[in-house]
Design a protein around this motif. Structure first.
Motif, PDB file in Angstrom:
ATOM      1  N   SER A 150       6.897  -6.773   1.572  1.00 48.39           N
ATOM      2  CA  SER A 150       6.011  -7.037   2.999  1.00 48.39           C
ATOM      3  C   SER A 150       4.803  -6.359   2.946  1.00 48.39           C
ATOM      4  CB  SER A 150       6.837  -6.188   3.949  1.00 48.39           C
ATOM      5  OG  SER A 150       8.041  -7.013   4.262  1.00 48.39           O
ATOM      6  N   GLY A 151       3.719  -6.378   3.596  1.00 53.24           N
ATOM      7  CA  GLY A 151       2.339  -5.924   3.590  1.00 53.24           C
ATOM      8  C   GLY A 151       2.734  -4.498   3.803  1.00 53.24           C
ATOM      9  N   GLN A 152       2.055  -3.496   2.982  1.00 56.94           N
ATOM     10  CA  GLN A 152       2.220  -2.055   3.093  1.00 56.94           C
ATOM     11  C   GLN A 152       1.033  -1.495   3.401  1.00 56.94           C
ATOM     12  OE1 GLN A 152       5.191  -0.557   2.367  1.00 56.94           O
ATOM     13  NE2 GLN A 152       5.993  -2.692   2.238  1.00 56.94           N
ATOM     14  N   ILE A 153       0.994  -0.459   4.260  1.00 54.56           N
ATOM     15  CA  ILE A 153      -0.194   0.526   4.473  1.00 54.56           C
ATOM     16  C   ILE A 153       0.301   1.855   4.083  1.00 54.56           C
ATOM     17  CG2 ILE A 153      -0.983  -1.164   6.358  1.00 54.56           C
ATOM     18  CD1 ILE A 153      -0.047   1.007   8.363  1.00 54.56           C
ATOM     19  N   ALA A 154      -0.877   2.823   4.303  1.00 56.55           N
ATOM     20  CA  ALA A 154      -0.488   4.117   3.728  1.00 56.55           C
ATOM     21  C   ALA A 154      -1.618   5.185   4.643  1.00 56.55           C
ATOM     22  CB  ALA A 154      -0.671   4.448   2.474  1.00 56.55           C
ATOM     23  N   VAL A 209      -0.806   3.060  -0.884  1.00 55.35           N
ATOM     24  CA  VAL A 209      -0.179   1.834  -0.971  1.00 55.35           C
ATOM     25  C   VAL A 209       0.421   1.549  -2.261  1.00 55.35           C
ATOM     26  CG1 VAL A 209      -0.592  -0.654  -0.542  1.00 55.35           C
ATOM     27  CG2 VAL A 209      -1.456   0.839   0.971  1.00 55.35           C
ATOM     28  N   PHE A 210      -0.329   1.613  -3.202  1.00 53.08           N
ATOM     29  CA  PHE A 210       0.065   1.129  -4.822  1.00 53.08           C
ATOM     30  C   PHE A 210       1.276   2.155  -5.062  1.00 53.08           C
ATOM     31  CE2 PHE A 210      -3.610  -1.541  -4.950  1.00 53.08           C
ATOM     32  CZ  PHE A 210      -3.105  -2.624  -5.807  1.00 53.08           C
ATOM     33  N   GLU A 211       1.110   3.462  -4.785  1.00 53.99           N
ATOM     34  CA  GLU A 211       2.051   4.288  -4.950  1.00 53.99           C
ATOM     35  C   GLU A 211       3.509   3.950  -4.264  1.00 53.99           C
ATOM     36  OE1 GLU A 211       0.740   8.134  -3.926  1.00 53.99           O
ATOM     37  OE2 GLU A 211      -0.435   8.274  -5.778  1.00 53.99           O
ATOM     38  N   THR A 212       3.509   3.339  -2.923  1.00 51.50           N
ATOM     39  CA  THR A 212       4.789   2.837  -2.539  1.00 51.50           C
ATOM     40  C   THR A 212       5.151   1.626  -3.040  1.00 51.50           C
ATOM     41  OG1 THR A 212       3.894   3.784  -0.105  1.00 51.50           O
ATOM     42  CG2 THR A 212       5.397   1.956  -0.121  1.00 51.50           C
ATOM     43  N   ILE A 213       4.382   0.654  -3.288  1.00 50.18           N
ATOM     44  CA  ILE A 213       4.491  -0.434  -4.095  1.00 50.18           C
ATOM     45  C   ILE A 213       5.380  -0.212  -5.300  1.00 50.18           C
ATOM     46  CG2 ILE A 213       3.780  -2.498  -5.367  1.00 50.18           C
ATOM     47  CD1 ILE A 213       1.677  -2.827  -2.910  1.00 50.18           C
ATOM     48  N   ALA A 272       8.257  -3.241 -12.287  1.00 50.48           N
ATOM     49  CA  ALA A 272       6.907  -2.282 -12.427  1.00 50.48           C
ATOM     50  C   ALA A 272       5.903  -3.142 -11.823  1.00 50.48           C
ATOM     51  CB  ALA A 272       6.879  -2.122 -13.816  1.00 50.48           C
ATOM     52  N   LEU A 273       4.863  -2.455 -11.925  1.00 53.62           N
ATOM     53  CA  LEU A 273       3.452  -3.043 -11.401  1.00 53.62           C
ATOM     54  C   LEU A 273       3.012  -4.020 -12.570  1.00 53.62           C
ATOM     55  CD1 LEU A 273       1.771   0.133 -10.054  1.00 53.62           C
ATOM     56  CD2 LEU A 273       2.264  -2.044  -8.919  1.00 53.62           C
ATOM     57  N   ALA A 274       3.419  -4.052 -13.596  1.00 50.47           N
ATOM     58  CA  ALA A 274       3.081  -5.134 -14.583  1.00 50.47           C
ATOM     59  C   ALA A 274       3.940  -6.391 -14.361  1.00 50.47           C
ATOM     60  CB  ALA A 274       3.584  -4.511 -16.177  1.00 50.47           C
ATOM     61  N   ASP A 275       4.860  -6.306 -13.382  1.00 50.11           N
ATOM     62  CA  ASP A 275       5.628  -7.548 -13.077  1.00 50.11           C
ATOM     63  C   ASP A 275       4.937  -8.267 -11.819  1.00 50.11           C
ATOM     64  OD1 ASP A 275       7.596  -7.185 -15.146  1.00 50.11           O
ATOM     65  OD2 ASP A 275       8.396  -5.723 -13.679  1.00 50.11           O
ATOM     66  N   VAL A 276       3.984  -7.805 -11.287  1.00 44.99           N
ATOM     67  CA  VAL A 276       3.257  -8.391 -10.029  1.00 44.99           C
ATOM     68  C   VAL A 276       2.626  -9.709 -10.662  1.00 44.99           C
ATOM     69  CG1 VAL A 276       1.466  -7.947  -8.315  1.00 44.99           C
ATOM     70  CG2 VAL A 276       3.090  -6.046  -9.054  1.00 44.99           C
ATOM     71  N   ILE A 277       2.815 -10.777  -9.809  1.00 36.70           N
ATOM     72  CA  ILE A 277       2.250 -11.982 -10.321  1.00 36.70           C
ATOM     73  C   ILE A 277       1.381 -12.391  -8.805  1.00 36.70           C
ATOM     74  CG2 ILE A 277       4.024 -12.681 -11.914  1.00 36.70           C
ATOM     75  CD1 ILE A 277       5.163 -14.379  -9.241  1.00 36.70           C
ATOM     76  N   ASN A 278       1.381 -12.000  -7.786  1.00 35.06           N
ATOM     77  CA  ASN A 278       0.410 -12.518  -6.566  1.00 35.06           C
ATOM     78  C   ASN A 278       0.251 -11.233  -5.719  1.00 35.06           C
ATOM     79  OD1 ASN A 278       0.345 -13.374  -3.802  1.00 35.06           O
ATOM     80  ND2 ASN A 278      -0.714 -14.773  -5.282  1.00 35.06           N
ATOM     81  N   ILE A 279      -0.943 -11.032  -5.465  1.00 34.66           N
ATOM     82  CA  ILE A 279      -1.354 -10.019  -4.438  1.00 34.66           C
ATOM     83  C   ILE A 279      -2.075 -10.373  -3.365  1.00 34.66           C
ATOM     84  CG2 ILE A 279      -3.079  -9.057  -5.837  1.00 34.66           C
ATOM     85  CD1 ILE A 279      -2.631  -6.165  -4.991  1.00 34.66           C
ATOM     86  N   ARG A 280      -1.915 -10.211  -2.265  1.00 35.59           N
ATOM     87  CA  ARG A 280      -2.642 -10.384  -1.085  1.00 35.59           C
ATOM     88  C   ARG A 280      -2.957  -9.200  -0.451  1.00 35.59           C
ATOM     89  NH1 ARG A 280       1.136 -13.793  -1.860  1.00 35.59           N
ATOM     90  NH2 ARG A 280       2.527 -12.890  -0.562  1.00 35.59           N
ATOM     91  N   THR A 281      -4.402  -9.066  -0.207  1.00 40.43           N
ATOM     92  CA  THR A 281      -5.165  -7.896   0.351  1.00 40.43           C
ATOM     93  C   THR A 281      -5.733  -8.151   1.445  1.00 40.43           C
ATOM     94  OG1 THR A 281      -5.182  -7.020  -2.053  1.00 40.43           O
ATOM     95  CG2 THR A 281      -6.357  -5.792  -0.150  1.00 40.43           C
ATOM     96  N   TYR A 282      -5.496  -7.349   2.466  1.00 38.16           N
ATOM     97  CA  TYR A 282      -6.234  -7.139   4.079  1.00 38.16           C
ATOM     98  C   TYR A 282      -7.049  -6.097   3.954  1.00 38.16           C
ATOM     99  CZ  TYR A 282      -2.604 -10.932   4.278  1.00 38.16           C
ATOM    100  OH  TYR A 282      -1.570 -11.880   3.924  1.00 38.16           O
ATOM    101  N   ALA A 303      -5.400   2.282   9.836  1.00 36.73           N
ATOM    102  CA  ALA A 303      -5.136   1.521   8.514  1.00 36.73           C
ATOM    103  C   ALA A 303      -6.478   0.531   8.205  1.00 36.73           C
ATOM    104  CB  ALA A 303      -4.074   0.616   8.705  1.00 36.73           C
ATOM    105  N   LEU A 304      -6.865   0.905   7.048  1.00 36.47           N
ATOM    106  CA  LEU A 304      -8.093   0.095   6.569  1.00 36.47           C
ATOM    107  C   LEU A 304      -7.587  -1.054   5.343  1.00 36.47           C
ATOM    108  CD1 LEU A 304     -10.019   3.363   5.831  1.00 36.47           C
ATOM    109  CD2 LEU A 304     -10.459   1.924   7.671  1.00 36.47           C
ATOM    110  N   VAL A 305      -6.521  -0.875   5.022  1.00 35.25           N
ATOM    111  CA  VAL A 305      -5.919  -1.698   3.954  1.00 35.25           C
ATOM    112  C   VAL A 305      -4.295  -2.060   4.251  1.00 35.25           C
ATOM    113  CG1 VAL A 305      -5.657   0.124   2.346  1.00 35.25           C
ATOM    114  CG2 VAL A 305      -5.908  -2.370   1.471  1.00 35.25           C
ATOM    115  N   GLU A 306      -3.994  -3.229   3.770  1.00 32.30           N
ATOM    116  CA  GLU A 306      -2.620  -3.707   3.911  1.00 32.30           C
ATOM    117  C   GLU A 306      -2.503  -4.664   2.538  1.00 32.30           C
ATOM    118  OE1 GLU A 306       1.013  -5.558   6.448  1.00 32.30           O
ATOM    119  OE2 GLU A 306      -0.958  -4.924   7.308  1.00 32.30           O
ATOM    120  N   ILE A 307      -1.623  -4.360   2.117  1.00 33.98           N
ATOM    121  CA  ILE A 307      -1.245  -5.180   0.561  1.00 33.98           C
ATOM    122  C   ILE A 307       0.179  -5.782   0.663  1.00 33.98           C
ATOM    123  CG2 ILE A 307      -1.339  -4.943  -2.007  1.00 33.98           C
ATOM    124  CD1 ILE A 307      -3.285  -2.701  -1.736  1.00 33.98           C
TER     125      ILE A 307
END
Length: 129
Positions: A37-41, A53-57, A67-77, A115-119
């Motif tokens: 789900s979209g994460q904010i921090a 946000v990236f620490e939570t992800i 791991a972060l190396a397994d991320v295949i798609n990212i959507r940023t708001y 919140a300024l960013v959601e990922i």
């Protein structure tokens, strides 16, 4: 195919009880797709929020053997697309390999006014993890 939806106890808990943070879709070969789900921090700056946000992800992925190396798609708001480079410099600290597929949107606001960013991300987990 088996789908598990929930909130790993070993990761930061969601900011609201009305959504789950991770959907894990298990395939017959033991591999899986993770939909986060979209994460904010919290944080005073876009860089601080992005880092949080990236620490939570990262924690959510680790709870599922990924791991972060397994991320295949990212959507940023972002609430201000003019700050894309500021966001991108922090993102590059966390996503260091081949960049995933990506979409970035400017939105007028997010569900928390500060919140300024959601990922949100999708990760592909190899069999055995």
């Amino acid at each position: 195919m088996q789908v598990t939806i929930g909130n790993p106890a070993s990761a930061p808990q969601p900011l609201s009880p009305y959504y789950s943070q991770v959907a894990r879709v298990e395939h017959a070969d033991g591999s899986a797709l993770l939909f986060l789900s979209g994460q904010i921090a919290e944080g005073a700056t876009l860089a601080e929020q992005t880092r949080g946000v990236f620490e939570t992800i990262d924690a959510l992925l680790k709870a599922h053997g990924a791991a972060l190396a397994d991320v295949i798609n990212i959507r940023t708001y972002l609430t201000d697309i003019g700050r894309l480079e500021e966001y991108g410099s922090v993102r590059r600290e966390f996503l260091t390999g081949t960049p995933p597929t990506s979409m970035t949107f400017e939105v007028p606001r997010l569900f928390r006014p500060e919140a300024l960013v959601e990922i949100e991300i999708v990760a592909a987990v190899p069999a055995g993890r």
